[in-house]
Design a protein around this motif. Structure first.
Motif, PDB file in Angstrom:
ATOM      1  N   GLN A  92      -4.150 -13.139 -35.257  1.00  0.00           N
ATOM      2  CA  GLN A  92      -3.974 -13.278 -36.710  1.00  0.00           C
ATOM      3  C   GLN A  92      -3.838 -11.902 -37.370  1.00  0.00           C
ATOM      4  O   GLN A  92      -3.037 -11.725 -38.281  1.00  0.00           O
ATOM      5  N   CYS A 134       4.386 -11.518 -39.743  1.00  0.00           N
ATOM      6  CA  CYS A 134       4.773 -12.704 -38.965  1.00  0.00           C
ATOM      7  C   CYS A 134       3.764 -13.823 -39.200  1.00  0.00           C
ATOM      8  O   CYS A 134       2.729 -13.627 -39.810  1.00  0.00           O
ATOM      9  N   LYS A 135       4.087 -14.969 -38.637  1.00  0.00           N
ATOM     10  CA  LYS A 135       3.144 -16.100 -38.570  1.00  0.00           C
ATOM     11  C   LYS A 135       2.715 -16.224 -37.127  1.00  0.00           C
ATOM     12  O   LYS A 135       3.432 -15.803 -36.211  1.00  0.00           O
ATOM     13  N   LYS A 163       0.919 -18.936 -34.160  1.00  0.00           N
ATOM     14  CA  LYS A 163       0.584 -20.319 -33.826  1.00  0.00           C
ATOM     15  C   LYS A 163      -0.136 -20.323 -32.491  1.00  0.00           C
ATOM     16  O   LYS A 163       0.265 -19.639 -31.553  1.00  0.00           O
TER      17      LYS A 163
END
Length: 117
Positions: A102, A110-111, A113
């Protein structure tokens, strides 16, 4: 003894990067998933000494998203096999790894997952 498989995916922007580089504005590019993966690996090195004694993991980079070395990589993936003496130790290790991911996503725009198996 506990073990766990986890996959982390970084999701960046869909941008070829050329226009920004040609105009000299490349410093504003964010969302480079390869940079997120690299930042994540640096963070993992610093995190190793904060893991519990019986905790360990192995990594396998699945995708760097850098197929043509011109485009800004949009997706990168890394797989973890996490081991520990107890389920609690494994869960603590997973939490530390994901928090590191994170942080790398936040730094690079960015993201992230997490997929567990």
């Amino acid at each position: 003894m506990g073990n766990y498989d986890m996959e982390i995916t970084f999701l960046g922007v869909d941008d070829d990067g050329l226009a920004e580089r040609q105009t000299g504005k490349s410093a504003t590019i964010s969302g480079n998933a390869l940079e997120a993966l690299e930042m994540f690996n640096i963070g993992l090195e610093f995190n190793k000494k904060r893991l519990r004694h019986s905790a360990s993991y192995k990594t396998q980079i699945l995708s760097t998203g850098d197929s043509d070395m011109i485009s800004v990589p949009k997706i990168t993936r890394i797989r973890f096999m996490i081991y520990g003496n107890t389920e609690e130790i494994v869960k603590d290790t997973i939490d530390k790894i994901y928090k590191t991911a994170q942080g790398a996503a936040l730094i690079t725009g960015c993201k992230v997952k997490k997929v567990t198996k």
